[in-house]
Motif scaffolding. Structure first.
Motif, PDB file in Angstrom:
ATOM      1  N   PRO A 163       0.757  -1.086   0.068  1.00  0.00           N
ATOM      2  CA  PRO A 163      -0.161  -0.119  -0.156  1.00  0.00           C
ATOM      3  C   PRO A 163       0.854   1.382   0.036  1.00  0.00           C
ATOM      4  CG  PRO A 163       0.251  -0.995   2.107  1.00  0.00           C
ATOM      5  CD  PRO A 163       0.717  -1.956   1.208  1.00  0.00           C
ATOM      6  N   GLY A 164       0.486   2.364  -0.533  1.00  0.00           N
ATOM      7  CA  GLY A 164       1.114   3.669  -0.753  1.00  0.00           C
ATOM      8  C   GLY A 164       0.909   4.149   0.392  1.00  0.00           C
ATOM      9  N   PRO A 165       1.620   5.380   0.915  1.00  0.00           N
ATOM     10  CA  PRO A 165       1.477   6.019   2.329  1.00  0.00           C
ATOM     11  C   PRO A 165       0.255   6.695   2.401  1.00  0.00           C
ATOM     12  CG  PRO A 165       3.872   6.453   1.309  1.00  0.00           C
ATOM     13  CD  PRO A 165       3.058   5.633   0.238  1.00  0.00           C
TER      14      PRO A 165
ATOM     15  N   ALA B 139       5.956  13.197  -2.957  1.00  0.00           N
ATOM     16  CA  ALA B 139       7.014  13.349  -2.193  1.00  0.00           C
ATOM     17  C   ALA B 139       7.092  11.875  -1.262  1.00  0.00           C
ATOM     18  CB  ALA B 139       7.373  14.391  -1.544  1.00  0.00           C
ATOM     19  N   ALA B 140       6.169  11.710  -0.328  1.00  0.00           N
ATOM     20  CA  ALA B 140       5.953  10.503   0.475  1.00  0.00           C
ATOM     21  C   ALA B 140       6.315   9.454  -0.240  1.00  0.00           C
ATOM     22  CB  ALA B 140       4.626  10.721   1.291  1.00  0.00           C
ATOM     23  N   LEU B 141       5.376   8.973  -1.465  1.00  0.00           N
ATOM     24  CA  LEU B 141       5.672   7.835  -2.294  1.00  0.00           C
ATOM     25  C   LEU B 141       7.173   7.649  -2.638  1.00  0.00           C
ATOM     26  CD1 LEU B 141       4.505   5.671  -4.304  1.00  0.00           C
ATOM     27  CD2 LEU B 141       4.356   7.343  -5.876  1.00  0.00           C
ATOM     28  N   GLU B 142       7.939   8.933  -3.167  1.00  0.00           N
ATOM     29  CA  GLU B 142       9.219   8.880  -3.544  1.00  0.00           C
ATOM     30  C   GLU B 142      10.048   8.405  -2.353  1.00  0.00           C
ATOM     31  OE1 GLU B 142      10.575  11.690  -7.074  1.00  0.00           O
ATOM     32  OE2 GLU B 142       9.890  12.719  -5.191  1.00  0.00           O
TER      33      GLU B 142
ATOM     34  N   PHE C 150       4.672   6.349   7.763  1.00  0.00           N
ATOM     35  CA  PHE C 150       4.578   5.038   6.818  1.00  0.00           C
ATOM     36  C   PHE C 150       5.260   5.195   5.646  1.00  0.00           C
ATOM     37  CE2 PHE C 150      -0.354   5.058   8.207  1.00  0.00           C
ATOM     38  CZ  PHE C 150       0.051   4.135   9.224  1.00  0.00           C
ATOM     39  N   ALA C 151       5.706   5.932   5.176  1.00  0.00           N
ATOM     40  CA  ALA C 151       6.712   5.972   4.090  1.00  0.00           C
ATOM     41  C   ALA C 151       8.231   5.340   4.475  1.00  0.00           C
ATOM     42  CB  ALA C 151       6.895   7.530   3.336  1.00  0.00           C
ATOM     43  N   GLY C 152       8.622   5.690   5.739  1.00  0.00           N
ATOM     44  CA  GLY C 152       9.983   5.169   6.071  1.00  0.00           C
ATOM     45  C   GLY C 152       9.753   3.674   6.375  1.00  0.00           C
TER      46      GLY C 152
END
Length: 345
Positions: free
Chosen positions: A132-134, A195-198, A156-158
């Motif tokens: 899942p994405g952030p 940016a969170a996805l990256e 979540f991204a981390g």
């Protein structure tokens, strides 16, 4: 694997009826304990064999080891309370009882890595794993701790990056992040979503994919799509941002959708995982219908960068229908692949 138009599915495939109730999201398991572990591995064997038999080139786990594409990941994290659930509006269109963030979220152990390592032992073909994405994670729970969707998304991204790096080390070739929330919260996508996805994909050598669809073929989604008018231009809001991002591949739906295919031009240069199979109907596409969608897209994406796929996951469909749709996807891609080869001969 063919050099042109390698086929792949987006996410879920129906589970066998002995493992979980068919044609249902969040279907409870019919097995327990070690028997459930063994059953999940048998289901993985079955979906690998079926994808290979049907002509799929980049193999997926079909989400056989998880109940849901978002909450199964979340339930393995610390700081999330699954006992005290709250009702929230998901994707701004339907209500669901979801877990609650009550403290700092942490990943204390790998979530899918053992399953991915097992999948790797079953085939020499490239394998893909979806996370899942952030932003979609944030939108699938209640927050009583951070008080900021953006701050929680960065946490979540981390965590996702930790999982993705270990999936890569386990032999996963393609890592997909599912972000259906991108199609709804445009301001957040611009402010922090991409940016969170990256951040989630940072440092990966594996191919990275972001999948943005209009949802499973369930009533809440089909009702919403019916309200969107004759043209669905949501992708136009953020495709230019993704075109400039570090993500390798953008996955979108095209078969029986009202997305103008020329929007693919906005991600020129990226690989395009094009949905040529409609997951909201039990009607199986003909190979020619699949081929027609692919031909249309080739006006806006180089053939070397086109990956024929499904619009979304197929968990709610009858198993036989999903399998026949895999065959149609492979056959349609083969038609266009032959046309491209003949044109350059």
């Amino acid at each position: 694997m063919p050099a042109l138009l390698p086929t792949a599915i987006v996410g879920s495939l129906p589970k066998p009826s002995w493992l979980a109730e068919p044609e249902r999201l969040w279907s409870p398991w019919k097995l327990e304990g070690e028997t459930l572990v063994e059953g999940k591995q048998d289901a993985l064997r079955a979906v690998v064999q079926e994808q290979r038999r049907r002509g799929i080139d980049v193999l997926s786990d079909g989400e056989q080891t998880r109940q849901h594409f978002v909450t199964t990941f979340i339930e393995h994290l610390s700081g999330v309370d699954f006992e005290h659930r709250e009702t929230v509006r998901i994707r701004d269109r339907y209500d669901a009882d979801v877990p609650t963030v009550v403290g700092d979220v942490r990943r204390d152990h790998p979530v899918f890595v053992d399953d991915a390592a097992f999948l790797r032992t079953l085939t020499d073909q490239p394998i893909k794993w979806a996370l899942p994405g952030p932003m979609t994670m944030v939108d699938t729970l209640a927050d009583r701790h951070y008080g900021s969707r953006e701050k929680l998304a960065w946490e979540f991204a981390g965590i996702l990056n930790q999982e993705a790096r270990e999936l890569e080390a386990a032999g996963v070739d393609v890592i997909q992040f599912d972000e259906p929330a991108f199609n709804v919260f445009f301001d957040e996508v611009r402010d922090w979503g991409v940016a969170a996805l990256e951040r989630a994909a940072e440092g990966l050598r594996a191919e990275t994919v972001v999948h943005i669809c209009y949802g499973y073929g369930i009533k809440a989604n089909t009702d919403w799509k019916a309200s969107l008018g004759s043209e669905w231009r949501q992708y136009e809001q953020f495709f230019p941002l993704l075109q400039q991002s570090s993500i390798d591949t953008v996955s979108l739906e095209a078969q029986h959708s009202h997305v103008p295919v020329d929007l693919v031009e906005l991600i020129r240069g990226k690989r395009v995982m094009l949905g040529a199979i409609d997951v909201a109907t039990e009607q199986v596409e003909t190979p020619e219908e699949v081929a027609a969608v692919l031909r249309d897209a080739l006006r806006f994406v180089d053939a070397e960068k086109l990956v024929p796929s499904t619009n979304c996951g197929m968990a709610p469909l009858p198993r036989r229908v999903a399998q026949e749709k895999l065959s149609a996807l492979a056959a349609g891609a083969a038609i266009v692949r032959e046309e491209l080869s003949s044109a350059t001969a």
